[in-house]
Design an enzyme around this catalytic site. Structure first.
Site, PDB file in Angstrom:
ATOM      1  N   TYR A   1      -3.273   4.270  -2.597  1.00 26.76           N
ATOM      2  CA  TYR A   1      -2.952   4.394  -1.056  1.00 26.76           C
ATOM      3  C   TYR A   1      -2.123   5.828  -0.981  1.00 26.76           C
ATOM      4  O   TYR A   1      -2.165   6.272   0.394  1.00 26.76           O
ATOM      5  CB  TYR A   1      -2.437   3.544  -0.148  1.00 26.76           C
ATOM      6  CG  TYR A   1      -3.606   2.436   0.084  1.00 26.76           C
ATOM      7  CD1 TYR A   1      -3.977   1.362  -1.080  1.00 26.76           C
ATOM      8  CD2 TYR A   1      -4.125   2.141   1.432  1.00 26.76           C
ATOM      9  CE1 TYR A   1      -4.797   0.513  -0.763  1.00 26.76           C
ATOM     10  CE2 TYR A   1      -5.218   1.430   1.452  1.00 26.76           C
ATOM     11  CZ  TYR A   1      -5.510   0.443   0.566  1.00 26.76           C
ATOM     12  OH  TYR A   1      -6.451  -0.542   0.542  1.00 26.76           O
TER      13      TYR A   1
ATOM     14  N   HIS B   1       0.900  -1.194  -0.135  1.00 25.87           N
ATOM     15  CA  HIS B   1      -0.085  -0.077  -0.152  1.00 25.87           C
ATOM     16  C   HIS B   1       0.949   1.280  -0.115  1.00 25.87           C
ATOM     17  O   HIS B   1       0.304   2.416   0.266  1.00 25.87           O
ATOM     18  CB  HIS B   1      -1.089   0.073   1.157  1.00 25.87           C
ATOM     19  CG  HIS B   1      -1.974  -1.013   1.010  1.00 25.87           C
ATOM     20  ND1 HIS B   1      -3.197  -1.366   2.130  1.00 25.87           N
ATOM     21  CD2 HIS B   1      -2.495  -1.992   0.212  1.00 25.87           C
ATOM     22  CE1 HIS B   1      -3.888  -2.334   1.462  1.00 25.87           C
ATOM     23  NE2 HIS B   1      -3.409  -2.745   0.485  1.00 25.87           N
TER      24      HIS B   1
HETATM   25  C1  G6P Z   1      -7.946  -3.262  -1.596  1.00 26.58           C
HETATM   26  C2  G6P Z   1      -6.850  -3.519  -0.655  1.00 26.58           C
HETATM   27  C3  G6P Z   1      -6.927  -4.728   0.273  1.00 26.58           C
HETATM   28  C4  G6P Z   1      -8.339  -4.304   1.115  1.00 26.58           C
HETATM   29  C5  G6P Z   1      -9.270  -4.139   0.374  1.00 26.58           C
HETATM   30  C6  G6P Z   1     -10.451  -3.476   1.037  1.00 26.58           C
HETATM   31  O1  G6P Z   1      -8.169  -4.506  -2.264  1.00 26.58           O
HETATM   32  O2  G6P Z   1      -5.633  -3.862  -1.467  1.00 26.58           O
HETATM   33  O3  G6P Z   1      -5.904  -4.731   1.184  1.00 26.58           O
HETATM   34  O4  G6P Z   1      -8.466  -5.162   2.021  1.00 26.58           O
HETATM   35  O5  G6P Z   1      -9.010  -3.093  -0.757  1.00 26.58           O
HETATM   36  O6  G6P Z   1     -11.739  -3.266   0.269  1.00 26.58           O
HETATM   37  P1  G6P Z   1     -13.270  -3.261   1.059  1.00 26.58           P
HETATM   38  O7  G6P Z   1     -14.043  -3.164  -0.009  1.00 26.58           O
HETATM   39  O8  G6P Z   1     -13.080  -4.238   2.210  1.00 26.58           O
HETATM   40  O9  G6P Z   1     -13.124  -1.682   1.410  1.00 26.58           O
HETATM   41 MN    MN Z   2      -4.070  -4.764  -0.121  1.00 25.83          MN
END
Ligand code: G6P
Ligand code: MN
Length: 423
Positions: A245, A192
């Site tokens: 990020y 990230h």
């Molecule tokens: C991305 C990140 C993950 C994270 C996810 C959260 O894929 O790389 O590390 O957990 O987003 O997604 P959400 O739909 O749960 O907010």
């Molecule tokens: Mn991730």
């Protein structure tokens, strides 16, 4: 062959099942040992898996477990994809820092720190209980802090995963007007917090600075995981591509304002849609040829994890972007840092490729995040309050001892039930 899936009741499981179907030929005869503490969700996913595999003639069997040991026994691969404390815990991670003027995010900053403190003890327990020689293939966040804690504090083998680079490369392909399926980006740095200075189209180097020169900064179109306008603005300033990020670092105060104005956390938004989501998966799981269409995580999420297991198991030496020990791959970070970097993944594990130094505009920032992560991993293992405070003080979002203390005290109290190491 046996693969344990810890957190198999997760909303991300349908995508993982799809990934397994995709590689069913390479995994023929494998037992998938599903484990979750949430029995109803575990049952739904087990039924979905069995029916999906039966319908497509895949030679994969599913067993379901609510205790850890029988799931882990005999497993050569332990795929971890759980969220300790669930969405309620995530809501606290996202809201506590925000009260104190700091971005509240599930993986970055103090929110990610609190999540690390919940995740790490469970991963240590799994590392101790797994068969010797088993590979832990980890999605549980924050994936690099978890990977670092397991690597430095246990003898277990672990590879840390995140599929963010896939989504980010896809977004950049769109912004730059290049075909995604012919594009390869070398994302390097920390999970990230990666950067790509090198981009190849059909294997040939793309002149990135020239492309960025002519890049229009589009307005709007932001979703929780895509903020193309800010990404384009950053890339033009930096001269290379930033991970999504990075907006939390370079637009910190603006994001704090936006998160406050929004009023609900991402966890609350997800919680609101989860009952309907699980109801739909449950209905689909009973059909003879289930096809859950509204899966969480998107197509690449599950396939990336299953492809990693196949790369290890079949000694494919496949080039993949993973979280592992640096060993000199990135010159600007210490040798035993856990970095996210292109690596060749085969039976011996990931071998990171030499990538050189981090670009200067983000070198110091990335090094600071690394120092935070190292302290966070140690605090999450030991439960030492002073190390925890140092971790938060070291994080680029915080920059204040008193703010660090307030977030820490409130966070540790709110999550007490999940933080035995701090008791
Ligand atoms: C991305 C990140 C993950 C994270 C996810 C959260 O894929 O790389 O590390 O957990 O987003 O997604 P959400 O739909 O749960 O907010
Ligand atoms: Mn991730």
């Amino acid at each position: 062959m046996k693969i344990a899936i810890i957190g198999a009741g997760s909303g991300y499981l349908p995508g993982v099942l799809r990934g397994l179907l995709h590689r069913a030929g390479d995994l023929a005869g494998t037992e998938l040992a599903f484990h979750d503490v949430d029995e109803p969700h575990l049952a739904v996913m087990a039924r979905l898996g069995r029916n999906m595999f039966a319908a497509r003639g895949a030679a994969l069997t599913v067993t379901a477990h609510t205790s850890l040991k029988p799931a882990l026994d005999g497993a050569a691969y332990v795929f971890t994809t759980f969220r300790p404390g669930g969405m309620a815990g995530r809501h606290l991670d996202e809201s506590i820092p925000l009260k104190h003027g700091v971005v509240g995010q599930e993986t970055a900053g103090p929110g990610g720190f609190l999540m690390a403190c919940r995740s790490v003890p469970v991963l240590l327990e799994i590392a101790a209980a797994a068969d010797p020689g088993a590979w832990i293939v980890n999605y549980t966040n924050p994936t690099n802090v978890v990977t670092d804690a397991v690597l430095r504090h246990t003898d277990a083998k672990i590879i840390g995963l995140c599929d963010q680079h896939v989504g980010d490369t896809e977004m950049w392909a769109e912004l730059l007007g290049l075909p995604f399926d012919r594009l390869e980006a070398d994302w390097i740095g920390l999970n990230h917090a990666t950067w790509a200075t090198r981009l190849r189209l059909d294997g040939a180097e793309v002149d990135l600075p020239a492309l960025l020169e002519g890049l229009d900064v589009p307005g709007g179109g932001a979703t929780p995981w895509r903020d193309p306008s800010r990404m384009a603005e950053l890339a033009r300033a930096l001269g290379f591509l930033p991970n999504s990020y990075s907006k939390y670092y370079f637009f910190h105060d603006e994001v704090v304002r936006e998160l406050r104005e929004k009023g609900t956390t991402r966890a609350e938004d997800i919680q609101a849609m989860l009952p309907a989501y699980y109801a739909q998966v449950a209905a689909e799981s009973g059909r003879s040829d289930p096809d859950p269409s509204r899966e969480r995580g998107g197509g690449e999420h599950g396939e990336f994890a299953v492809d990693t297991i196949c790369a290890l198991h079949r000694d494919e030496n496949r080039r993949m972007i993973v979280n592992t020990r640096n060993n000199g791959a990135i010159a600007s970070l210490e040798a035993d840092a856990v970095v996210e970097v292109p690596a060749l993944v085969g039976r011996a594990g990931p071998v990171p490729l030499t990538m050189g130094a981090l670009p200067r505009p983000v070198r110091g920032l990335t090094q600071a995040i690394h120092e935070y992560e190292r302290l966070a991993a140690d605090a999450a293992v030991t439960g030492d309050r002073r190390t925890a405070l140092q971790a938060l003080m070291a994080h680029p979002f915080v920059r204040s001892k008193h703010t660090a203390e307030k977030i820490l005290d409130e966070g540790l109290a709110a999550h007490r039930a999940h933080l035995p190491q701090f008791a």
